[in-house]
Design a protein around this motif. Sequence first.
Motif, PDB file in Angstrom:
ATOM      1  N   PRO A  92     -39.846  29.758  52.875  1.00 21.31           N
ATOM      2  CA  PRO A  92     -41.080  30.546  52.945  1.00 21.31           C
ATOM      3  C   PRO A  92     -41.963  30.012  54.089  1.00 21.31           C
ATOM      4  N   PHE A  93     -42.345  30.880  54.992  1.00 22.03           N
ATOM      5  CA  PHE A  93     -43.218  30.491  56.093  1.00 22.03           C
ATOM      6  C   PHE A  93     -44.655  30.640  55.604  1.00 22.03           C
ATOM      7  N   ALA A  94     -45.377  29.525  55.517  1.00 16.80           N
ATOM      8  CA  ALA A  94     -46.665  29.499  54.810  1.00 16.80           C
ATOM      9  C   ALA A  94     -47.805  29.036  55.716  1.00 16.80           C
ATOM     10  N   LYS A  95     -49.019  29.353  55.262  1.00 14.41           N
ATOM     11  CA  LYS A  95     -50.245  28.899  55.943  1.00 14.41           C
ATOM     12  C   LYS A  95     -50.214  29.229  57.435  1.00 14.41           C
ATOM     13  N   PHE A  96     -49.842  30.466  57.742  1.00  9.51           N
ATOM     14  CA  PHE A  96     -49.735  30.851  59.143  1.00  9.51           C
ATOM     15  C   PHE A  96     -51.001  31.512  59.681  1.00  9.51           C
ATOM     16  N   GLU A  97     -51.467  32.571  59.038  1.00  7.87           N
ATOM     17  CA  GLU A  97     -52.459  33.453  59.641  1.00  7.87           C
ATOM     18  C   GLU A  97     -53.891  33.015  59.328  1.00  7.87           C
ATOM     19  N   GLY A  98     -54.820  33.384  60.227  1.00 11.85           N
ATOM     20  CA  GLY A  98     -56.245  33.236  59.941  1.00 11.85           C
ATOM     21  C   GLY A  98     -56.924  31.998  60.470  1.00 11.85           C
ATOM     22  N   TRP A  99     -56.199  31.122  61.166  1.00  7.46           N
ATOM     23  CA  TRP A  99     -56.837  29.914  61.702  1.00  7.46           C
ATOM     24  C   TRP A  99     -57.705  30.274  62.914  1.00  7.46           C
ATOM     25  N   PRO A 100     -58.795  29.536  63.145  1.00  3.27           N
ATOM     26  CA  PRO A 100     -59.652  29.832  64.300  1.00  3.27           C
ATOM     27  C   PRO A 100     -58.902  29.688  65.616  1.00  3.27           C
ATOM     28  N   ALA A 135     -54.429  28.740  52.492  1.00  4.87           N
ATOM     29  CA  ALA A 135     -55.294  27.724  53.104  1.00  4.87           C
ATOM     30  C   ALA A 135     -56.759  28.072  52.867  1.00  4.87           C
ATOM     31  N   ASP A 136     -57.601  27.061  52.782  1.00  8.02           N
ATOM     32  CA  ASP A 136     -59.013  27.269  52.437  1.00  8.02           C
ATOM     33  C   ASP A 136     -59.843  27.813  53.588  1.00  8.02           C
ATOM     34  N   ASP A 137     -59.625  27.320  54.776  1.00 12.36           N
ATOM     35  CA  ASP A 137     -60.573  27.550  55.868  1.00 12.36           C
ATOM     36  C   ASP A 137     -60.115  28.604  56.860  1.00 12.36           C
ATOM     37  N   ILE A 138     -59.521  29.673  56.344  1.00 12.18           N
ATOM     38  CA  ILE A 138     -59.041  30.720  57.234  1.00 12.18           C
ATOM     39  C   ILE A 138     -60.009  31.900  57.241  1.00 12.18           C
ATOM     40  N   SER A 139     -59.849  32.760  58.215  1.00 12.37           N
ATOM     41  CA  SER A 139     -60.736  33.909  58.381  1.00 12.37           C
ATOM     42  C   SER A 139     -60.665  34.852  57.186  1.00 12.37           C
ATOM     43  N   SER A 140     -61.787  35.468  56.882  1.00 10.18           N
ATOM     44  CA  SER A 140     -61.828  36.499  55.839  1.00 10.18           C
ATOM     45  C   SER A 140     -61.642  37.891  56.429  1.00 10.18           C
ATOM     46  N   SER A 141     -61.504  37.988  57.734  1.00  7.97           N
ATOM     47  CA  SER A 141     -61.380  39.277  58.413  1.00  7.97           C
ATOM     48  C   SER A 141     -59.933  39.750  58.404  1.00  7.97           C
ATOM     49  N   PHE A 142     -59.681  40.897  57.797  1.00  5.04           N
ATOM     50  CA  PHE A 142     -58.327  41.451  57.826  1.00  5.04           C
ATOM     51  C   PHE A 142     -57.912  41.804  59.251  1.00  5.04           C
ATOM     52  N   ALA A 147     -54.184  40.554  63.453  1.00  5.45           N
ATOM     53  CA  ALA A 147     -53.916  40.206  64.852  1.00  5.45           C
ATOM     54  C   ALA A 147     -52.914  39.056  64.944  1.00  5.45           C
ATOM     55  N   ASP A 148     -53.050  38.071  64.050  1.00  6.02           N
ATOM     56  CA  ASP A 148     -52.087  36.966  64.043  1.00  6.02           C
ATOM     57  C   ASP A 148     -50.693  37.453  63.660  1.00  6.02           C
ATOM     58  N   LEU A 149     -50.618  38.331  62.652  1.00  7.46           N
ATOM     59  CA  LEU A 149     -49.315  38.862  62.241  1.00  7.46           C
ATOM     60  C   LEU A 149     -48.701  39.702  63.361  1.00  7.46           C
ATOM     61  N   ALA A 150     -49.545  40.442  64.066  1.00  3.59           N
ATOM     62  CA  ALA A 150     -49.046  41.241  65.184  1.00  3.59           C
ATOM     63  C   ALA A 150     -48.471  40.349  66.281  1.00  3.59           C
ATOM     64  N   GLU A 151     -49.161  39.248  66.577  1.00  2.00           N
ATOM     65  CA  GLU A 151     -48.669  38.325  67.607  1.00  2.00           C
ATOM     66  C   GLU A 151     -47.344  37.698  67.190  1.00  2.00           C
ATOM     67  N   LEU A 152     -47.241  37.339  65.911  1.00  2.00           N
ATOM     68  CA  LEU A 152     -45.984  36.790  65.405  1.00  2.00           C
ATOM     69  C   LEU A 152     -44.882  37.846  65.444  1.00  2.00           C
ATOM     70  N   ALA A 153     -45.227  39.081  65.087  1.00  2.00           N
ATOM     71  CA  ALA A 153     -44.243  40.163  65.127  1.00  2.00           C
ATOM     72  C   ALA A 153     -43.720  40.370  66.546  1.00  2.00           C
ATOM     73  N   ASP A 154     -44.598  40.242  67.521  1.00  4.47           N
ATOM     74  CA  ASP A 154     -44.162  40.396  68.907  1.00  4.47           C
ATOM     75  C   ASP A 154     -43.202  39.280  69.321  1.00  4.47           C
ATOM     76  N   LEU A 155     -43.476  38.058  68.865  1.00  7.60           N
ATOM     77  CA  LEU A 155     -42.548  36.954  69.129  1.00  7.60           C
ATOM     78  C   LEU A 155     -41.179  37.238  68.519  1.00  7.60           C
ATOM     79  N   CYS A 156     -41.184  37.723  67.280  1.00  6.76           N
ATOM     80  CA  CYS A 156     -39.928  38.016  66.587  1.00  6.76           C
ATOM     81  C   CYS A 156     -39.208  39.196  67.229  1.00  6.76           C
ATOM     82  N   ALA A 157     -39.961  40.167  67.700  1.00  4.56           N
ATOM     83  CA  ALA A 157     -39.354  41.354  68.302  1.00  4.56           C
ATOM     84  C   ALA A 157     -38.534  41.006  69.534  1.00  4.56           C
TER      85      ALA A 157
END
Length: 339
Positions: A92-100, A135-142, A147-157
């Motif tokens: 499981p890839f965890a604690k990925f999205e939402g970091w500043p 993770a506790d200190d990640i962004s609350s903005s969907f 945007a982080d998931l999109a960037e990761l998706a582009d890497l995977c693509a």
Amino acid sequence: MPIKYGDSTIPTCYATCSIGFKDSHTLPLKLKAIADAGFDAIELSMPEVLSYGQMLHGVKPDPADYDTLVSIGREIKSLTAQHNLQILMLQPFAKFEGWPKGSKEREDAFARARGWIRIMEAVGTNMLQVGSSDADDISSSFDELAADLAELADLCAEKGFLIAYENWCWATRAPRWKDVWQIVQKANRPNLGMCLDTFQSAGGEWGDPTTKSGVVEGISRGELESRWGESLAELSVTVPADRIYLLQISDAYKMDTPIEAKTNEDGLRPRGQWSHRYRPLPYDGGYLPVKEFLTAVMDTGFNGWFSVEVFDPGGQKKSVDMGDYSKKAMDSLGKLLQS
């Protein structure tokens, strides 16, 4: 061995982290048990990669030593081929999205992503599971999470890989299937879809390990059932079947002694604690409305992967061996589809 469901066949998978409870239950023995029970594929867990590396080399590899992990991954690919098992995804890839932006945590998250992509190539899978971050200190903005998931998706693509984003019911920002679906839509990438899970949704929206009743309290039982029914109905008509990459299957035990409503010494929230140790196979002592959730998923038109992901060390100890338990798991999938 796919399972017949009406005019369709459902391919079957078993998560390697969900079988075995002894040090002697090595990956080769797990794969034999899973294959002998008729499963078509495995979910390969990263802890399994590390354990198999220790078995091969006598020392557990550094999780950031990707050159060594790639070598181990090639050995695992050969091992699964011997059993005619596909590797459905790495997890499981965890604690990925939402970091500043600019933070060390975000830098580490993307470094891990690039390393895991290398391992995916080595083992021969095209799918990465990402769990919604706890993770506790990640962004609350969907928008920022997307945007982080999109960037990761582009890497995977770049490698032709998919991402299966899963709602973990103890997650900080996206604990519900609807949260993850909103983020997937905002990210708007063709290789980003959902991993749905009977436990994560039923155990998050309906069940509660911190209450004596075992269900969400603070509202009437009638209101709880109404909200749960509305969630299922919404899922069945709003999520396209082709955006659901797999459905993970497990139940949960009702806690005789409720879990304290606080994080434990490892920083894990109550539903996370529940998830890690008290998830049996369906029809094996649990109480969640698993069948109701499965029906809602099937009503989308989904006929993709069913994957067993249970965490029930006590229950497995009651079985004679891993072979018996994996056959019991296959039987539970068939019963779910026939009932």
